[in-house]
Scaffold this motif. Sequence first.
Motif, PDB file in Angstrom:
ATOM      1  N   LYS A  70       0.865  -1.182   0.000  1.00  0.00           N
ATOM      2  CA  LYS A  70       0.000   0.000   0.000  1.00  0.00           C
ATOM      3  C   LYS A  70       0.901   1.230   0.000  1.00  0.00           C
ATOM      4  N   PRO A  71       0.435   2.328  -0.596  1.00  0.00           N
ATOM      5  CA  PRO A  71       1.278   3.526  -0.644  1.00  0.00           C
ATOM      6  C   PRO A  71       1.620   4.045   0.755  1.00  0.00           C
ATOM      7  N   PRO A  72       2.895   4.293   1.016  1.00  0.00           N
ATOM      8  CA  PRO A  72       3.262   4.918   2.292  1.00  0.00           C
ATOM      9  C   PRO A  72       2.816   6.376   2.301  1.00  0.00           C
ATOM     10  N   TYR A  73       2.757   6.948   3.471  1.00  0.00           N
ATOM     11  CA  TYR A  73       2.383   8.354   3.631  1.00  0.00           C
ATOM     12  C   TYR A  73       3.466   9.266   3.052  1.00  0.00           C
ATOM     13  N   ILE A  74       4.721   8.937   3.303  1.00  0.00           N
ATOM     14  CA  ILE A  74       5.856   9.730   2.813  1.00  0.00           C
ATOM     15  C   ILE A  74       6.914   8.783   2.255  1.00  0.00           C
ATOM     16  N   VAL A  75       7.493   9.164   1.122  1.00  0.00           N
ATOM     17  CA  VAL A  75       8.671   8.499   0.569  1.00  0.00           C
ATOM     18  C   VAL A  75       9.773   9.546   0.488  1.00  0.00           C
ATOM     19  N   VAL A  76      10.974   9.182   0.959  1.00  0.00           N
ATOM     20  CA  VAL A  76      12.124  10.080   0.905  1.00  0.00           C
ATOM     21  C   VAL A  76      13.229   9.397   0.108  1.00  0.00           C
ATOM     22  N   GLU A  77      13.671  10.057  -0.945  1.00  0.00           N
ATOM     23  CA  GLU A  77      14.825   9.601  -1.719  1.00  0.00           C
ATOM     24  C   GLU A  77      15.967  10.576  -1.451  1.00  0.00           C
ATOM     25  N   ILE A  78      17.120  10.049  -1.074  1.00  0.00           N
ATOM     26  CA  ILE A  78      18.303  10.861  -0.806  1.00  0.00           C
ATOM     27  C   ILE A  78      19.265  10.657  -1.971  1.00  0.00           C
ATOM     28  N   LEU A  79      19.623  11.733  -2.626  1.00  0.00           N
ATOM     29  CA  LEU A  79      20.492  11.641  -3.787  1.00  0.00           C
ATOM     30  C   LEU A  79      21.902  11.227  -3.392  1.00  0.00           C
ATOM     31  N   SER A  80      22.484  10.375  -4.218  1.00  0.00           N
ATOM     32  CA  SER A  80      23.884   9.999  -4.111  1.00  0.00           C
ATOM     33  C   SER A  80      24.598  10.618  -5.303  1.00  0.00           C
ATOM     34  N   ARG A  81      25.900  10.786  -5.185  1.00  0.00           N
ATOM     35  CA  ARG A  81      26.617  11.451  -6.282  1.00  0.00           C
ATOM     36  C   ARG A  81      26.565  10.659  -7.584  1.00  0.00           C
ATOM     37  N   GLU A  82      26.306   9.348  -7.538  1.00  0.00           N
ATOM     38  CA  GLU A  82      26.230   8.542  -8.754  1.00  0.00           C
ATOM     39  C   GLU A  82      24.832   8.497  -9.367  1.00  0.00           C
ATOM     40  N   ASP A  83      23.824   9.023  -8.669  1.00  0.00           N
ATOM     41  CA  ASP A  83      22.456   8.970  -9.188  1.00  0.00           C
ATOM     42  C   ASP A  83      22.333   9.755 -10.490  1.00  0.00           C
ATOM     43  N   ARG A  84      21.563   9.192 -11.399  1.00  0.00           N
ATOM     44  CA  ARG A  84      21.271   9.860 -12.667  1.00  0.00           C
ATOM     45  C   ARG A  84      19.847  10.399 -12.607  1.00  0.00           C
ATOM     46  N   ALA A  85      19.643  11.567 -13.183  1.00  0.00           N
ATOM     47  CA  ALA A  85      18.332  12.221 -13.146  1.00  0.00           C
ATOM     48  C   ALA A  85      17.234  11.311 -13.684  1.00  0.00           C
ATOM     49  N   GLY A  86      17.502  10.606 -14.771  1.00  0.00           N
ATOM     50  CA  GLY A  86      16.496   9.731 -15.356  1.00  0.00           C
ATOM     51  C   GLY A  86      16.080   8.603 -14.429  1.00  0.00           C
ATOM     52  N   ASN A  92       3.251  12.123  -0.808  1.00  0.00           N
ATOM     53  CA  ASN A  92       4.348  12.950  -0.298  1.00  0.00           C
ATOM     54  C   ASN A  92       5.677  12.319  -0.689  1.00  0.00           C
ATOM     55  N   ILE A  93       6.336  12.918  -1.667  1.00  0.00           N
ATOM     56  CA  ILE A  93       7.621  12.434  -2.155  1.00  0.00           C
ATOM     57  C   ILE A  93       8.628  13.555  -1.964  1.00  0.00           C
ATOM     58  N   TRP A  94       9.619  13.282  -1.125  1.00  0.00           N
ATOM     59  CA  TRP A  94      10.661  14.264  -0.839  1.00  0.00           C
ATOM     60  C   TRP A  94      11.982  13.760  -1.402  1.00  0.00           C
ATOM     61  N   VAL A  95      12.661  14.600  -2.173  1.00  0.00           N
ATOM     62  CA  VAL A  95      13.980  14.261  -2.703  1.00  0.00           C
ATOM     63  C   VAL A  95      14.994  15.161  -2.003  1.00  0.00           C
ATOM     64  N   VAL A  96      15.911  14.535  -1.294  1.00  0.00           N
ATOM     65  CA  VAL A  96      16.886  15.261  -0.483  1.00  0.00           C
ATOM     66  C   VAL A  96      18.224  15.259  -1.215  1.00  0.00           C
ATOM     67  N   ASP A  97      18.789  16.445  -1.379  1.00  0.00           N
ATOM     68  CA  ASP A  97      20.076  16.604  -2.044  1.00  0.00           C
ATOM     69  C   ASP A  97      21.108  17.043  -1.008  1.00  0.00           C
ATOM     70  N   PRO A  98      21.934  16.116  -0.503  1.00  0.00           N
ATOM     71  CA  PRO A  98      22.897  16.475   0.539  1.00  0.00           C
ATOM     72  C   PRO A  98      23.990  17.420   0.053  1.00  0.00           C
ATOM     73  N   LYS A  99      24.286  17.405  -1.216  1.00  0.00           N
ATOM     74  CA  LYS A  99      25.323  18.290  -1.745  1.00  0.00           C
ATOM     75  C   LYS A  99      24.862  19.748  -1.739  1.00  0.00           C
ATOM     76  N   ARG A 100      23.613  19.969  -2.123  1.00  0.00           N
ATOM     77  CA  ARG A 100      23.074  21.337  -2.184  1.00  0.00           C
ATOM     78  C   ARG A 100      22.326  21.730  -0.907  1.00  0.00           C
ATOM     79  N   LEU A 101      22.225  20.792   0.055  1.00  0.00           N
ATOM     80  CA  LEU A 101      21.466  21.019   1.289  1.00  0.00           C
ATOM     81  C   LEU A 101      20.060  21.505   0.940  1.00  0.00           C
ATOM     82  N   ARG A 102      19.394  20.677   0.102  1.00  0.00           N
ATOM     83  CA  ARG A 102      18.101  21.080  -0.430  1.00  0.00           C
ATOM     84  C   ARG A 102      17.130  19.905  -0.419  1.00  0.00           C
ATOM     85  N   VAL A 103      15.858  20.212  -0.202  1.00  0.00           N
ATOM     86  CA  VAL A 103      14.788  19.220  -0.307  1.00  0.00           C
ATOM     87  C   VAL A 103      13.798  19.718  -1.349  1.00  0.00           C
ATOM     88  N   THR A 104      13.419  18.813  -2.246  1.00  0.00           N
ATOM     89  CA  THR A 104      12.442  19.128  -3.280  1.00  0.00           C
ATOM     90  C   THR A 104      11.246  18.213  -3.105  1.00  0.00           C
TER      91      THR A 104
END
Length: 170
Positions: free
Chosen positions: A88-104, A120-132
């Motif tokens: 079943k769909p979770p309430y929140i999904v968080v993906e944390i970017l790694s330096r090898e991740d490709r945008a596609g 609720n899908i949060w993408v965390v970018d540790p390099k830019r200290l940003r959440v989208t």
Amino acid sequence: MAVATLMPIEEYLSTSWGPDREYVDGRVIERNVGELDHSYLQYLIAKLLEQKGLLPFVELRVQVRASRFRIPDVLAVRTRPSGRFLRKPPYIVVEILSREDRAGDIDDRIEDYLDFGVENIWVVDPKRLRVTIQTREGSNICLKTVETSDGAVSIPLSEIFHDMPATEDE
């Protein structure tokens, strides 16, 4: 870079992987994990979600379609699930970017989560200290806080990034 191997779903589900791998239409796909900032953010975000009254899980398989299993870095549910993985769909999904991740590759995961009904899908970018925040309508970069679509959960970015471990670019 993700490496894919063709395999029946039954074999995928009965095989132990280290680290765990995603399953997309018969292909077993490696994930980018294991770096200090990535691991730290998994721990911290799970802890912050727990403080908000949610049940967080790190790297739990989610069956987003009959022939697709995704493994978000962190997810949170409101009630305790049952079974070996989520169906079943979770309430929140968080993906944390790694330096090898490709945008596609990230876009494909987000599309699967949206099609599955994750609100609720949060993408965390540790390099830019940003959440989208990712939605069907597009993406929204959070300036001060990240919050759920219903406004029930709000976390200041300062709580997520205030004590980030220093990492060396190699």
